[in-house]
Design a protein around this motif. Structure first.
Motif, PDB file in Angstrom:
ATOM      1  N   LEU A  82      25.495 -21.341  40.441  1.00 27.95           N
ATOM      2  CA  LEU A  82      24.461 -21.891  41.327  1.00 27.95           C
ATOM      3  C   LEU A  82      23.099 -21.259  41.079  1.00 27.95           C
ATOM      4  N   GLU A  83      23.089 -19.963  40.835  1.00 26.00           N
ATOM      5  CA  GLU A  83      21.834 -19.246  40.608  1.00 26.00           C
ATOM      6  C   GLU A  83      22.017 -18.249  39.480  1.00 26.00           C
ATOM      7  N   SER A  84      20.998 -18.092  38.661  1.00 22.82           N
ATOM      8  CA  SER A  84      21.038 -17.110  37.568  1.00 22.82           C
ATOM      9  C   SER A  84      19.624 -16.604  37.324  1.00 22.82           C
ATOM     10  N   THR A  85      19.422 -15.309  37.521  1.00 17.75           N
ATOM     11  CA  THR A  85      18.099 -14.718  37.325  1.00 17.75           C
ATOM     12  C   THR A  85      18.213 -13.452  36.480  1.00 17.75           C
ATOM     13  N   ASP A  86      17.188 -13.225  35.693  1.00 16.58           N
ATOM     14  CA  ASP A  86      17.109 -12.005  34.887  1.00 16.58           C
ATOM     15  C   ASP A  86      16.010 -11.108  35.438  1.00 16.58           C
ATOM     16  N   THR A  87      16.287  -9.820  35.525  1.00 17.04           N
ATOM     17  CA  THR A  87      15.252  -8.852  35.880  1.00 17.04           C
ATOM     18  C   THR A  87      15.191  -7.795  34.780  1.00 17.04           C
ATOM     19  N   ILE A  88      14.015  -7.212  34.608  1.00 16.12           N
ATOM     20  CA  ILE A  88      13.836  -6.171  33.599  1.00 16.12           C
ATOM     21  C   ILE A  88      13.469  -4.874  34.305  1.00 16.12           C
ATOM     22  N   ASP A  89      14.227  -3.831  34.031  1.00 13.29           N
ATOM     23  CA  ASP A  89      13.955  -2.505  34.582  1.00 13.29           C
ATOM     24  C   ASP A  89      13.312  -1.631  33.510  1.00 13.29           C
ATOM     25  N   PHE A  90      12.463  -0.720  33.962  1.00 15.00           N
ATOM     26  CA  PHE A  90      11.744   0.178  33.060  1.00 15.00           C
ATOM     27  C   PHE A  90      11.963   1.625  33.504  1.00 15.00           C
ATOM     28  N   ARG A  91      11.751   2.540  32.554  1.00 10.85           N
ATOM     29  CA  ARG A  91      11.877   3.957  32.901  1.00 10.85           C
ATOM     30  C   ARG A  91      10.955   4.782  32.018  1.00 10.85           C
ATOM     31  N   ALA A  92      10.302   5.755  32.622  1.00 14.31           N
ATOM     32  CA  ALA A  92       9.336   6.582  31.900  1.00 14.31           C
ATOM     33  C   ALA A  92       9.189   7.919  32.627  1.00 14.31           C
ATOM     34  N   ASN A  93       8.451   8.816  32.000  1.00  8.06           N
ATOM     35  CA  ASN A  93       8.001  10.043  32.656  1.00  8.06           C
ATOM     36  C   ASN A  93       6.480   9.980  32.773  1.00  8.06           C
ATOM     37  N   TYR A  94       5.944  10.594  33.819  1.00  6.68           N
ATOM     38  CA  TYR A  94       4.499  10.478  34.013  1.00  6.68           C
ATOM     39  C   TYR A  94       3.916  11.773  34.582  1.00  6.68           C
ATOM     40  N   ILE A  95       2.620  11.885  34.412  1.00  7.33           N
ATOM     41  CA  ILE A  95       1.815  12.940  35.037  1.00  7.33           C
ATOM     42  C   ILE A  95       0.693  12.237  35.788  1.00  7.33           C
ATOM     43  N   PHE A  96       0.566  12.531  37.060  1.00  6.67           N
ATOM     44  CA  PHE A  96      -0.448  11.884  37.889  1.00  6.67           C
ATOM     45  C   PHE A  96      -1.631  12.828  38.100  1.00  6.67           C
ATOM     46  N   LEU A  97      -2.826  12.309  37.860  1.00  4.70           N
ATOM     47  CA  LEU A  97      -4.056  13.062  38.099  1.00  4.70           C
ATOM     48  C   LEU A  97      -4.876  12.350  39.167  1.00  4.70           C
ATOM     49  N   ASP A  98      -5.337  13.106  40.138  1.00  4.83           N
ATOM     50  CA  ASP A  98      -6.042  12.551  41.301  1.00  4.83           C
ATOM     51  C   ASP A  98      -7.551  12.593  41.079  1.00  4.83           C
ATOM     52  N   GLY A  99      -8.139  11.398  40.948  1.00  6.30           N
ATOM     53  CA  GLY A  99      -9.578  11.303  40.711  1.00  6.30           C
ATOM     54  C   GLY A  99     -10.427  11.637  41.918  1.00  6.30           C
ATOM     55  N   SER A 100      -9.796  11.762  43.089  1.00  2.59           N
ATOM     56  CA  SER A 100     -10.579  12.164  44.261  1.00  2.59           C
ATOM     57  C   SER A 100     -10.731  13.682  44.321  1.00  2.59           C
ATOM     58  N   THR A 101      -9.959  14.381  43.495  1.00  2.00           N
ATOM     59  CA  THR A 101     -10.026  15.843  43.442  1.00  2.00           C
ATOM     60  C   THR A 101     -10.851  16.313  42.246  1.00  2.00           C
ATOM     61  N   TYR A 102     -10.679  15.656  41.101  1.00  2.00           N
ATOM     62  CA  TYR A 102     -11.391  16.018  39.880  1.00  2.00           C
ATOM     63  C   TYR A 102     -12.472  14.996  39.564  1.00  2.00           C
ATOM     64  N   THR A 103     -13.499  15.442  38.885  1.00  2.00           N
ATOM     65  CA  THR A 103     -14.523  14.527  38.390  1.00  2.00           C
ATOM     66  C   THR A 103     -13.981  13.775  37.182  1.00  2.00           C
ATOM     67  N   GLN A 104     -14.671  12.721  36.798  1.00  2.00           N
ATOM     68  CA  GLN A 104     -14.223  11.952  35.639  1.00  2.00           C
ATOM     69  C   GLN A 104     -14.195  12.794  34.361  1.00  2.00           C
ATOM     70  N   PRO A 105     -15.221  13.614  34.103  1.00  2.00           N
ATOM     71  CA  PRO A 105     -15.140  14.479  32.914  1.00  2.00           C
ATOM     72  C   PRO A 105     -13.958  15.444  32.958  1.00  2.00           C
ATOM     73  N   GLN A 106     -13.639  15.961  34.143  1.00  2.00           N
ATOM     74  CA  GLN A 106     -12.482  16.846  34.270  1.00  2.00           C
ATOM     75  C   GLN A 106     -11.181  16.094  34.010  1.00  2.00           C
ATOM     76  N   ILE A 107     -11.093  14.877  34.518  1.00  2.00           N
ATOM     77  CA  ILE A 107      -9.904  14.041  34.265  1.00  2.00           C
ATOM     78  C   ILE A 107      -9.750  13.797  32.769  1.00  2.00           C
ATOM     79  N   ASP A 108     -10.835  13.427  32.108  1.00  2.00           N
ATOM     80  CA  ASP A 108     -10.786  13.138  30.671  1.00  2.00           C
ATOM     81  C   ASP A 108     -10.387  14.378  29.879  1.00  2.00           C
ATOM     82  N   SER A 109     -10.889  15.533  30.294  1.00  2.00           N
ATOM     83  CA  SER A 109     -10.563  16.780  29.613  1.00  2.00           C
ATOM     84  C   SER A 109      -9.081  17.126  29.776  1.00  2.00           C
ATOM     85  N   LEU A 110      -8.557  16.940  30.992  1.00  2.00           N
ATOM     86  CA  LEU A 110      -7.139  17.207  31.243  1.00  2.00           C
ATOM     87  C   LEU A 110      -6.239  16.260  30.452  1.00  2.00           C
ATOM     88  N   LYS A 111      -6.619  15.004  30.397  1.00  2.00           N
ATOM     89  CA  LYS A 111      -5.827  14.022  29.646  1.00  2.00           C
ATOM     90  C   LYS A 111      -5.759  14.422  28.175  1.00  2.00           C
TER      91      LYS A 111
END
Length: 203
Positions: A84-113
């Protein structure tokens, strides 16, 4: 004698007519609601709705069912099924590092990256880098676990992970929210099929 032969013919033919009846009814059932009506009207056929998932259901009959497509009607032995019904879903997986732009300036973010990417490129484990630099307080070493849709992560994050291949390290910026990610894709995409199937005794 003649009447006896006719009666015998009808008796032997009854299962055949019954087999055709179930299949024909299944051809006309298009929705889960119609399937439920069939179930309620035919308890003697022991009908049921099955919910199957390719990642969970692994018996031989389940695997055969999962190879079918929406609308298929088919029989296994003296049991008939309709997808009656058939659907496909795609799952993803990764590791990440989050940087908060409200704490660091853009140059600081770019330097950390740049610094984090350099360390990852020279052999530092991404998990340890996440523990050292991420700013969201996650306790998973940056592991997203399996996810799909935009409920767990921003659309920009999902789109970027989907576009990259296993082992890639890349940046994801969400500037309107001042969110910045360094991401490593750690698994190939996982495709999952989900099905709703009507089952009934008879053919």
């Amino acid at each position: 004698m003649k009447n006896g032969l006719v009666a015998l013919f009808l008796l032997l033919s009854a299962p055949i007519f019954g087999q055709l009846k179930v299949t024909e009814k299944f051809q006309n059932i298009m929705t889960v609601q119609q399937a439920q009506q069939f179930i309620d009207a035919n308890p003697q056929l022991k009908p049921a709705l099955l919910k199957l998932s390719a990642a969970k259901d692994t018996t031989l009959i389940d695997k055969r069912l999962l190879r079918q497509k929406k609308g298929d009607v088919f029989s296994v032995g003296y049991v008939t099924y309709k997808v009656l019904e058939s659907t496909d879903t795609i799952d993803f997986r990764a590791n990440y590092i989050f940087l908060d732009g409200s704490t660091y300036t853009q140059p600081q973010i770019d330097s950390l990256k740049k610094l984090i990417l350099q360390k990852a490129s020279t052999g530092a484990s991404f998990e340890s880098l996440s523990d050292q630099y991420t700013m969201d307080g996650n306790k998973t070493h940056g592991d997203t676990e399996w996810f799909s849709g935009e409920y767990s992560f921003p659309k920009e994050f999902l789109d970027a992970v989907q576009k990259h291949k296993l082992g890639d390290i890349f940046f994801v910026d969400v500037p309107d929210k001042q969110w910045y990610y360094i991401v490593k894709k750690t698994y190939n995409d996982r495709v999952k099929k989900h099905m709703t199937i009507l089952r009934s005794v008879g053919r």
